[in-house]
Design an enzyme around this catalytic site. Structure first.
Site, PDB file in Angstrom:
ATOM      1  CE  LYS A  11      -3.832  -2.383   2.322  1.00  0.00           C
ATOM      2  NZ  LYS A  11      -4.766  -2.360   3.484  1.00  0.00           N
ATOM      3  CE1 TYR A  51      -9.292  -3.319   0.575  1.00  0.00           C
ATOM      4  CE2 TYR A  51      -8.615  -1.203  -0.347  1.00  0.00           C
ATOM      5  CZ  TYR A  51      -8.310  -2.374   0.343  1.00  0.00           C
ATOM      6  OH  TYR A  51      -7.033  -2.592   0.791  1.00  0.00           O
ATOM      7  CB  THR A  93      -7.738  -6.440   9.369  1.00  0.00           C
ATOM      8  OG1 THR A  93      -8.155  -7.538   8.549  1.00  0.00           O
ATOM      9  CG2 THR A  93      -8.087  -5.121   8.696  1.00  0.00           C
ATOM     10  CG  ASN A 114      -3.656  -2.591   6.984  1.00  0.00           C
ATOM     11  OD1 ASN A 114      -3.509  -2.119   5.852  1.00  0.00           O
ATOM     12  ND2 ASN A 114      -4.716  -3.300   7.328  1.00  0.00           N
ATOM     13  CG  HIS A 117      -4.877  -6.312  -0.612  1.00  0.00           C
ATOM     14  ND1 HIS A 117      -6.104  -6.368   0.013  1.00  0.00           N
ATOM     15  CD2 HIS A 117      -4.951  -7.177  -1.665  1.00  0.00           C
ATOM     16  CE1 HIS A 117      -6.886  -7.218  -0.638  1.00  0.00           C
ATOM     17  NE2 HIS A 117      -6.206  -7.722  -1.657  1.00  0.00           N
ATOM     18  CD  GLU A 128      -8.542  -9.089  -3.830  1.00  0.00           C
ATOM     19  OE1 GLU A 128      -9.323  -8.884  -2.890  1.00  0.00           O
ATOM     20  OE2 GLU A 128      -7.358  -9.442  -3.668  1.00  0.00           O
TER      21      GLU A 128
HETATM   22  P1  DAT Z   1      -7.828  -7.026   5.131  1.00  0.00           P
HETATM   23  O1  DAT Z   1      -7.005  -5.940   4.468  1.00  0.00           O
HETATM   24  O2  DAT Z   1      -7.091  -7.664   6.278  1.00  0.00           O
HETATM   25  O3  DAT Z   1      -8.347  -8.035   4.149  1.00  0.00           O
HETATM   26  P2  DAT Z   1     -10.520  -5.928   5.217  1.00  0.00           P
HETATM   27  O4  DAT Z   1     -10.717  -6.540   3.877  1.00  0.00           O
HETATM   28  O5  DAT Z   1     -11.540  -6.199   6.269  1.00  0.00           O
HETATM   29  O6  DAT Z   1      -9.097  -6.330   5.831  1.00  0.00           O
HETATM   30  O7  DAT Z   1     -10.414  -4.342   5.084  1.00  0.00           O
HETATM   31  C1  DAT Z   1      -9.676  -3.777   4.017  1.00  0.00           C
HETATM   32  C2  DAT Z   1      -8.877  -2.608   4.533  1.00  0.00           C
HETATM   33  O8  DAT Z   1      -9.755  -1.597   5.046  1.00  0.00           O
HETATM   34  C3  DAT Z   1      -7.934  -2.930   5.699  1.00  0.00           C
HETATM   35  O9  DAT Z   1      -6.720  -3.502   5.289  1.00  0.00           O
HETATM   36  C4  DAT Z   1      -7.752  -1.586   6.307  1.00  0.00           C
HETATM   37  C5  DAT Z   1      -9.118  -0.926   6.116  1.00  0.00           C
HETATM   38  N1  DAT Z   1      -9.910  -1.083   7.338  1.00  0.00           N
HETATM   39  C6  DAT Z   1     -10.535  -2.207   7.761  1.00  0.00           C
HETATM   40  N2  DAT Z   1     -11.159  -2.004   8.931  1.00  0.00           N
HETATM   41  C7  DAT Z   1     -10.926  -0.700   9.252  1.00  0.00           C
HETATM   42  C8  DAT Z   1     -11.297   0.133  10.337  1.00  0.00           C
HETATM   43  N3  DAT Z   1     -12.042  -0.329  11.348  1.00  0.00           N
HETATM   44  N4  DAT Z   1     -10.846   1.420  10.328  1.00  0.00           N
HETATM   45  C9  DAT Z   1     -10.091   1.886   9.317  1.00  0.00           C
HETATM   46  N5  DAT Z   1      -9.716   1.154   8.251  1.00  0.00           N
HETATM   47  C10 DAT Z   1     -10.120  -0.121   8.230  1.00  0.00           C
HETATM   48 MG    MG Z   2      -9.789  -7.909   2.662  1.00  0.00          MG
END
Ligand code: DAT
Ligand code: MG
Length: 151
Positions: A11, A51, A93, A114, A117, A128
């Site tokens: 990212k 997303y 996450t 974080n 991805h 994807e």
């Molecule tokens: P991951 O990236 O572990 O697959 P995800 O698909 O649930 O997690 O969410 C995608 C991204 O969105 C994640 O890497 C960071 C952001 N995100 C998720 N939950 C969040 C939150 N509570 N506050 C801010 N950003 C968040």
């Molecule tokens: Mg995800």
């Protein structure tokens, strides 16, 4: 042995912090094969699709702003069980829950920054990969050590 592919992206925070090399190194040293790689400035269009499942979340707009704030390095990695293995390598996450030794646990502190991805399922990975790459940009090549990394 199931040969899978998954989408991994460094990212914008990971690129800015010069973590691209260390992140690639972890997938290389595990024994996975890189089959596609590019650096892109992602548009809100591609990110909304990527997303899409999070469209109703309160953080959705700030997620798109962050993800389009600078270049991302998008990769496709191939190997046995690579989808699940790379989720474990990446960590939870929320980096606060990601153990040391995972990419997020080693390189990040906040869920909104974080670093990396990783696709979360084989179906998700296929979608994807099609979203980010054209078929011609994924290379089918023989990695000289593959008889030693897979039975
Ligand atoms: P991951 O990236 O572990 O697959 P995800 O698909 O649930 O997690 O969410 C995608 C991204 O969105 C994640 O890497 C960071 C952001 N995100 C998720 N939950 C969040 C939150 N509570 N506050 C801010 N950003 C968040
Ligand atoms: Mg995800």
């Amino acid at each position: 042995s199931e040969l899978e592919r998954t989408l991994i992206a460094v990212k914008p925070d990971g690129v800015q912090r010069r973590l691209v090399g260390q992140i690639i190194q972890r997938f290389e040293q595990r024994g996975f094969k890189l089959v596609g790689l590019k650096m892109v400035q992602a548009s809100h269009g591609i990110l909304s699709e990527h997303y899409g499942e999070l469209r109703t979340k309160p953080f959705f707009q700030s997620l798109l702003t962050y993800m389009s704030s600078g270049p991302v390095v998008v990769m496709v990695w191939e190997g046995h069980n690579v989808v699940q293995a790379s989720r474990k390598m990446v960590g939870q996450t929320n980096p606060a829950e990601a153990p040391a030794g995972t990419i997020r646990g080693d390189f990040s502190v906040h869920v909104s920054r974080n670093v990396v991805h990783a696709s979360d399922s084989q179906e998700g990975a296929q979608k994807e990969i099609q979203l980010w790459f054209q078929g011609k940009d994924l290379l089918d090549w023989d990695c000289c050590d593959q008889i030693y990394t897979i039975e």
